[in-house]
Motif scaffolding. Structure first.
Motif, mmCIF file in Angstrom:
data_model
loop_
_atom_site.group_PDB
_atom_site.id
_atom_site.type_symbol
_atom_site.label_atom_id
_atom_site.label_comp_id
_atom_site.label_asym_id
_atom_site.label_seq_id
_atom_site.Cartn_x
_atom_site.Cartn_y
_atom_site.Cartn_z
ATOM 1 N N VAL A 91 0.884 -1.169 0.000
ATOM 2 C CA VAL A 91 0.000 0.000 0.000
ATOM 3 C C VAL A 91 0.918 1.214 0.000
ATOM 4 C CG1 VAL A 91 -1.740 1.293 1.296
ATOM 5 C CG2 VAL A 91 -1.781 -1.219 1.332
ATOM 6 N N ALA A 92 0.686 2.138 -0.913
ATOM 7 C CA ALA A 92 1.517 3.340 -0.982
ATOM 8 C C ALA A 92 0.652 4.557 -1.266
ATOM 9 C CB ALA A 92 2.583 3.191 -2.058
ATOM 10 N N VAL A 93 1.122 5.694 -0.772
ATOM 11 C CA VAL A 93 0.438 6.968 -0.937
ATOM 12 C C VAL A 93 1.378 7.913 -1.676
ATOM 13 C CG1 VAL A 93 -0.467 8.956 0.328
ATOM 14 C CG2 VAL A 93 -0.927 6.640 1.156
ATOM 15 N N GLU A 94 0.856 8.557 -2.733
ATOM 16 C CA GLU A 94 1.633 9.518 -3.520
ATOM 17 C C GLU A 94 0.862 10.823 -3.628
ATOM 18 O OE1 GLU A 94 1.988 7.595 -7.293
ATOM 19 O OE2 GLU A 94 3.140 5.910 -6.494
ATOM 20 N N ASP A 95 1.588 11.900 -3.846
ATOM 21 C CA ASP A 95 0.988 13.222 -4.095
ATOM 22 C C ASP A 95 0.009 13.633 -2.992
ATOM 23 O OD1 ASP A 95 2.392 13.304 -6.546
ATOM 24 O OD2 ASP A 95 0.786 12.167 -7.507
ATOM 25 N N LEU A 96 0.417 13.478 -1.764
ATOM 26 C CA LEU A 96 -0.424 13.776 -0.611
ATOM 27 C C LEU A 96 -0.692 15.283 -0.505
ATOM 28 C CD1 LEU A 96 -1.786 12.655 1.973
ATOM 29 C CD2 LEU A 96 0.416 12.962 3.125
ATOM 30 N N GLN A 97 -1.969 15.633 -0.362
ATOM 31 C CA GLN A 97 -2.407 17.012 -0.156
ATOM 32 C C GLN A 97 -3.294 17.034 1.084
ATOM 33 O OE1 GLN A 97 -1.549 19.689 -2.263
ATOM 34 N NE2 GLN A 97 -0.184 18.168 -3.176
ATOM 35 N N VAL A 98 -3.173 18.087 1.903
ATOM 36 C CA VAL A 98 -3.976 18.171 3.118
ATOM 37 C C VAL A 98 -4.512 19.587 3.313
ATOM 38 C CG1 VAL A 98 -2.748 16.300 4.283
ATOM 39 C CG2 VAL A 98 -1.985 18.647 4.608
ATOM 40 N N ASP B 151 -9.716 20.583 14.330
ATOM 41 C CA ASP B 151 -9.273 19.200 14.521
ATOM 42 C C ASP B 151 -9.677 18.282 13.365
ATOM 43 O OD1 ASP B 151 -8.001 19.704 16.922
ATOM 44 O OD2 ASP B 151 -9.804 19.332 18.109
ATOM 45 N N MET B 152 -10.213 18.863 12.301
ATOM 46 C CA MET B 152 -10.599 18.087 11.129
ATOM 47 C C MET B 152 -9.567 18.303 10.031
ATOM 48 S SD MET B 152 -14.093 18.139 8.842
ATOM 49 C CE MET B 152 -15.116 18.001 10.282
ATOM 50 N N VAL B 153 -9.145 17.181 9.416
ATOM 51 C CA VAL B 153 -8.188 17.239 8.317
ATOM 52 C C VAL B 153 -8.814 16.558 7.108
ATOM 53 C CG1 VAL B 153 -5.920 16.480 7.500
ATOM 54 C CG2 VAL B 153 -6.193 17.268 9.871
ATOM 55 N N PHE B 154 -8.699 17.217 5.962
ATOM 56 C CA PHE B 154 -9.144 16.659 4.692
ATOM 57 C C PHE B 154 -7.884 16.317 3.906
ATOM 58 C CE2 PHE B 154 -12.125 19.808 6.191
ATOM 59 C CZ PHE B 154 -13.334 19.147 6.116
ATOM 60 N N MET B 155 -7.788 15.093 3.419
ATOM 61 C CA MET B 155 -6.602 14.706 2.666
ATOM 62 C C MET B 155 -6.999 14.061 1.364
ATOM 63 S SD MET B 155 -5.853 10.881 3.292
ATOM 64 C CE MET B 155 -4.930 11.106 1.878
ATOM 65 N N SER B 156 -6.133 14.245 0.373
ATOM 66 C CA SER B 156 -6.306 13.559 -0.899
ATOM 67 C C SER B 156 -4.933 13.095 -1.367
ATOM 68 C CB SER B 156 -6.954 14.464 -1.944
ATOM 69 O OG SER B 156 -6.076 15.518 -2.284
ATOM 70 N N CYS B 157 -4.929 12.052 -2.193
ATOM 71 C CA CYS B 157 -3.673 11.488 -2.679
ATOM 72 C C CYS B 157 -3.981 10.551 -3.842
ATOM 73 C CB CYS B 157 -2.949 10.723 -1.569
ATOM 74 S SG CYS B 157 -3.817 9.233 -1.012
ATOM 75 N N GLY C 52 -0.719 -10.163 -7.428
ATOM 76 C CA GLY C 52 0.350 -9.225 -7.757
ATOM 77 C C GLY C 52 -0.077 -8.023 -8.571
ATOM 78 N N ALA C 53 -1.348 -7.940 -8.923
ATOM 79 C CA ALA C 53 -1.837 -6.801 -9.697
ATOM 80 C C ALA C 53 -1.810 -5.534 -8.836
ATOM 81 C CB ALA C 53 -3.257 -7.066 -10.185
ATOM 82 N N THR C 54 -1.519 -4.403 -9.485
ATOM 83 C CA THR C 54 -1.477 -3.116 -8.786
ATOM 84 C C THR C 54 -2.480 -2.172 -9.414
ATOM 85 O OG1 THR C 54 0.851 -3.368 -8.206
ATOM 86 C CG2 THR C 54 -0.020 -1.136 -8.189
ATOM 87 N N ILE C 55 -3.129 -1.417 -8.563
ATOM 88 C CA ILE C 55 -4.084 -0.404 -9.012
ATOM 89 C C ILE C 55 -3.683 0.918 -8.376
ATOM 90 C CG2 ILE C 55 -5.700 -0.839 -7.129
ATOM 91 C CD1 ILE C 55 -7.970 -0.349 -9.061
ATOM 92 N N LYS C 56 -3.834 1.999 -9.144
ATOM 93 C CA LYS C 56 -3.618 3.350 -8.633
ATOM 94 C C LYS C 56 -4.867 4.144 -8.945
ATOM 95 C CE LYS C 56 1.364 3.843 -8.918
ATOM 96 N NZ LYS C 56 2.449 4.763 -9.268
ATOM 97 N N GLN C 57 -5.342 4.868 -7.932
ATOM 98 C CA GLN C 57 -6.505 5.709 -8.166
ATOM 99 C C GLN C 57 -6.569 6.825 -7.129
ATOM 100 O OE1 GLN C 57 -10.264 3.599 -6.139
ATOM 101 N NE2 GLN C 57 -9.642 2.540 -7.981
ATOM 102 N N PRO C 58 -7.333 7.875 -7.438
ATOM 103 C CA PRO C 58 -7.503 8.962 -6.467
ATOM 104 C C PRO C 58 -8.163 8.433 -5.195
ATOM 105 C CG PRO C 58 -8.287 9.627 -8.638
ATOM 106 C CD PRO C 58 -8.031 8.152 -8.699
ATOM 107 N N PHE C 59 -7.800 9.034 -4.085
ATOM 108 C CA PHE C 59 -8.311 8.638 -2.781
ATOM 109 C C PHE C 59 -8.419 9.890 -1.925
ATOM 110 C CE2 PHE C 59 -7.356 7.352 1.636
ATOM 111 C CZ PHE C 59 -8.311 6.373 1.848
ATOM 112 N N ALA C 60 -9.449 9.965 -1.098
ATOM 113 C CA ALA C 60 -9.614 11.090 -0.172
ATOM 114 C C ALA C 60 -10.103 10.553 1.160
ATOM 115 C CB ALA C 60 -10.614 12.096 -0.737
ATOM 116 N N GLU C 61 -9.892 11.342 2.197
ATOM 117 C CA GLU C 61 -10.330 10.910 3.521
ATOM 118 C C GLU C 61 -10.634 12.137 4.370
ATOM 119 O OE1 GLU C 61 -9.174 7.292 6.529
ATOM 120 O OE2 GLU C 61 -7.685 7.970 5.100
ATOM 121 N N VAL C 62 -11.685 12.023 5.185
ATOM 122 C CA VAL C 62 -12.031 13.038 6.168
ATOM 123 C C VAL C 62 -11.622 12.467 7.516
ATOM 124 C CG1 VAL C 62 -13.882 14.387 7.231
ATOM 125 C CG2 VAL C 62 -13.960 13.885 4.776
#
Length: 142
Positions: free
Chosen positions: A78-85, A90-96, A106-116
């Motif tokens: 599991v890896a995170v790239e291009d992290l933005q916050v 006390d609330m953080v919005f992140m995307s990566c 062994g297949a790999t998928i990359k896609q946008p992800f966000a979290e509150v």
């Protein structure tokens, strides 16, 4: 005399600490919840989407440990790239860009992800992730 306030951690510091602890736990094979306690509040709840193999609400350090063990069974990496916050109190919005590698094939998928994320005492107390395409994730796992 009033007690001086301690320095408040920035959104990036909070997120980097949380991800560092999570990744160490996932990669180490550790079962120690003590490792998680440095970034996750004892009353933590993580709300995972119903469509994923680790669906539901994961409560407390035991629950987050169980969630990460389940993720460890499914993902070899599991890896995170291009992290933005962004932060509001006390609330953080992140995307990566989230990169997931299936342990089974062994297949790999990359896609946008966000979290509150909500923090208390510099530790995550509630997290709600938003995956870009859970159908694509599930298809990769088949």
């Amino acid at each position: 005399m009033e007690k001086p306030l301690g320095r408040r951690r920035t959104a990036m510091e909070l997120i980097e600490n949380m991800f560092n602890v999570e990744m160490r736990f996932l990669q180490s094979g550790s079962e120690s919840l003590d490792m998680l306690a440095s970034a996750f509040h004892v009353e933590i709840v993580v709300h995972e989407p119903r469509s994923l193999p680790y669906a539901g609400d994961w409560n407390g350090l035991d629950g987050v440990g169980a969630l990460f063990r389940k993720m460890r069974e499914i993902w070899s990496d599991v890896a995170v790239e291009d992290l933005q916050v962004a932060q509001n109190d006390d609330m953080v919005f992140m995307s990566c860009t989230l990169s997931l590698t299936s342990r089974a094939n062994g297949a790999t998928i990359k896609q946008p992800f966000a979290e509150v994320l909500h923090f208390k005492d510099d530790r995550l107390i509630e997290g709600t992730p938003f995956y870009h395409d859970t159908s694509e994730i599930l298809a990769m796992l088949r």
